[in-house]
Design a protein around this motif. Sequence first.
Motif, PDB file in Angstrom:
ATOM      1  N   TYR A   1       0.875  -1.174   0.000  1.00 48.00           N
ATOM      2  CA  TYR A   1       0.000   0.000   0.000  1.00 48.00           C
ATOM      3  C   TYR A   1       0.913   1.225   0.000  1.00 48.00           C
ATOM      4  O   TYR A   1       1.229   1.799   1.038  1.00 48.00           O
ATOM      5  N   THR A   2       1.357   1.620  -1.195  1.00 46.32           N
ATOM      6  CA  THR A   2       2.402   2.628  -1.297  1.00 46.32           C
ATOM      7  C   THR A   2       1.864   4.057  -1.241  1.00 46.32           C
ATOM      8  O   THR A   2       0.691   4.304  -1.523  1.00 46.32           O
ATOM      9  N   ALA A   3       2.749   4.979  -0.891  1.00 42.78           N
ATOM     10  CA  ALA A   3       2.493   6.407  -1.072  1.00 42.78           C
ATOM     11  C   ALA A   3       3.149   6.779  -2.394  1.00 42.78           C
ATOM     12  O   ALA A   3       4.370   6.813  -2.497  1.00 42.78           O
ATOM     13  N   MET A   4       2.339   7.013  -3.414  1.00 40.11           N
ATOM     14  CA  MET A   4       2.823   7.166  -4.790  1.00 40.11           C
ATOM     15  C   MET A   4       2.743   8.622  -5.241  1.00 40.11           C
ATOM     16  O   MET A   4       1.761   9.313  -4.956  1.00 40.11           O
ATOM     17  N   SER A   5       3.770   9.055  -5.956  1.00 37.25           N
ATOM     18  CA  SER A   5       3.725  10.370  -6.587  1.00 37.25           C
ATOM     19  C   SER A   5       4.529  10.303  -7.884  1.00 37.25           C
ATOM     20  O   SER A   5       5.747  10.145  -7.861  1.00 37.25           O
ATOM     21  N   ILE A   6       3.818  10.399  -9.002  1.00 38.94           N
ATOM     22  CA  ILE A   6       4.458  10.267 -10.304  1.00 38.94           C
ATOM     23  C   ILE A   6       4.133  11.476 -11.178  1.00 38.94           C
ATOM     24  O   ILE A   6       3.010  11.980 -11.180  1.00 38.94           O
ATOM     25  N   ASP A   7       5.152  11.939 -11.890  1.00 38.64           N
ATOM     26  CA  ASP A   7       4.972  13.044 -12.823  1.00 38.64           C
ATOM     27  C   ASP A   7       6.170  13.040 -13.772  1.00 38.64           C
ATOM     28  O   ASP A   7       7.233  12.505 -13.437  1.00 38.64           O
ATOM     29  N   ARG A   8       5.999  13.612 -14.942  1.00 36.74           N
ATOM     30  CA  ARG A   8       7.131  13.704 -15.863  1.00 36.74           C
ATOM     31  C   ARG A   8       8.232  14.596 -15.290  1.00 36.74           C
ATOM     32  O   ARG A   8       9.404  14.438 -15.635  1.00 36.74           O
ATOM     33  N   SER A   9       7.845  15.512 -14.412  1.00 36.47           N
ATOM     34  CA  SER A   9       8.819  16.356 -13.724  1.00 36.47           C
ATOM     35  C   SER A   9       9.198  15.706 -12.394  1.00 36.47           C
ATOM     36  O   SER A   9       8.351  15.550 -11.507  1.00 36.47           O
ATOM     37  N   GLU A  10      10.459  15.339 -12.255  1.00 34.08           N
ATOM     38  CA  GLU A  10      10.913  14.719 -11.011  1.00 34.08           C
ATOM     39  C   GLU A  10      10.690  15.647  -9.818  1.00 34.08           C
ATOM     40  O   GLU A  10      10.248  15.213  -8.750  1.00 34.08           O
ATOM     41  N   LYS A  11      10.984  16.921  -9.995  1.00 32.61           N
ATOM     42  CA  LYS A  11      10.850  17.883  -8.908  1.00 32.61           C
ATOM     43  C   LYS A  11       9.405  17.989  -8.438  1.00 32.61           C
ATOM     44  O   LYS A  11       9.122  17.964  -7.231  1.00 32.61           O
ATOM     45  N   LYS A  12       8.465  18.080  -9.381  1.00 30.05           N
ATOM     46  CA  LYS A  12       7.047  18.184  -9.016  1.00 30.05           C
ATOM     47  C   LYS A  12       6.573  16.930  -8.297  1.00 30.05           C
ATOM     48  O   LYS A  12       5.829  16.997  -7.310  1.00 30.05           O
ATOM     49  N   ALA A  13       6.983  15.778  -8.801  1.00 26.87           N
ATOM     50  CA  ALA A  13       6.567  14.513  -8.194  1.00 26.87           C
ATOM     51  C   ALA A  13       7.068  14.404  -6.760  1.00 26.87           C
ATOM     52  O   ALA A  13       6.319  14.038  -5.838  1.00 26.87           O
ATOM     53  N   ARG A  14       8.316  14.727  -6.540  1.00 24.96           N
ATOM     54  CA  ARG A  14       8.899  14.568  -5.211  1.00 24.96           C
ATOM     55  C   ARG A  14       8.392  15.646  -4.243  1.00 24.96           C
ATOM     56  O   ARG A  14       8.190  15.376  -3.048  1.00 24.96           O
ATOM     57  N   ASN A  15       8.153  16.835  -4.749  1.00 28.90           N
ATOM     58  CA  ASN A  15       7.561  17.867  -3.889  1.00 28.90           C
ATOM     59  C   ASN A  15       6.168  17.465  -3.422  1.00 28.90           C
ATOM     60  O   ASN A  15       5.776  17.723  -2.278  1.00 28.90           O
ATOM     61  N   SER A  16       5.411  16.818  -4.300  1.00 31.20           N
ATOM     62  CA  SER A  16       4.058  16.376  -3.943  1.00 31.20           C
ATOM     63  C   SER A  16       4.078  15.292  -2.873  1.00 31.20           C
ATOM     64  O   SER A  16       3.088  15.098  -2.163  1.00 31.20           O
ATOM     65  N   ALA A  17       5.199  14.574  -2.766  1.00 35.59           N
ATOM     66  CA  ALA A  17       5.295  13.471  -1.810  1.00 35.59           C
ATOM     67  C   ALA A  17       5.799  13.920  -0.438  1.00 35.59           C
ATOM     68  O   ALA A  17       5.764  13.149   0.523  1.00 35.59           O
TER      69      ALA A  17
END
Length: 328
Positions: free
Chosen positions: A213-229
């Motif tokens: 049961y993961t906490a997932m954050s995916i985006d073409r922009s690495e920075k946006k994805a990781r900031n969202s997480a």
Amino acid sequence: MTYGIEFVPGNVNVKQVVNFCKLAESKDIDFAWITNHYNNRHCYPTLAAIAQATTTLKMGPGIMNAFTDTPAAMASFFCTLNEISDGRATLGIGPGDLSTLPKLAIHADKPVGHLEEAVMQIRKLCAGEEIKKSGMNFFDYDGAKLTGVTLPGKKGVPIYIGAQGPKVLELAGRIGDGALINASNPKDFAIAIPIIKAAADKVGKKNFDIGAYTAMSIDRSEKKARNSAKIVAAFIAAGSPPDLLTRHGLDLNNVAKIKAALGKFDFKTVGELVGDKEIDAFTIAGTPEMVKAKCDALTKAGVTQIIFGSPLGPDMTTSIRLLGKYVV
């Protein structure tokens, strides 16, 4: 390997959840897990709406507990959802959120015992049995029977146990069909999976579904994805015991600062304190290529179902499409 997706009907409304589930189904995602929190929209009608709007997606609460809902109520709910969905219902159940239950004036004593008895009674009720008194400690039903529902038949009720600690992991392997484990890192499954397998082997159980049961954050922009997480990683780190933090090589003093900032709702400071170590320990966050590599690592660790959980990413629609294209 199968794939699931989690939605919280509090961040998004029911119509949005249904539309996201339809999109997930079109991307070959297998399961929809809908969270169950008293302060959000209720998972029961949300799941019924999903059942009517989809054709192949399996679905269930992720997760119920035997303090806020009785085994009889959960059994009746499962049978009803299973009828609406033409046999696609599942049931996620766990010991209960010990941080939430006291707010409801519920004293969650002996949660593992409650959970075990609840699963036993749910299975009996869904098999059409009339349950006689047997000396159970918590749910000693006396003549209980489901009479106005369509029973699932020989297939029974697929029960997934929400498990973290060793006692519940052992229980999951012994009486469950699968486990939903709140973790995103192979290090955590290296400890959890042997406990489950040992218990399953003792009772001769095969084909046990181990869900991450993961906490997932995916985006073409690495920075946006990781900031969202970051916020999700912060809450997980703040609620984790010291041994778990040490397992992932995290700075305990920094985590204490994160916890203090969360207590003040100072999310700006939280964002500054959460770094790559916290994100990688407790979430899967990055570009599609990064996410695919991390999911592959979970597969190698023995996970058999990957659940894409909140926050999913900066934009849910984009995230589901990316997951369907690059991961599933």
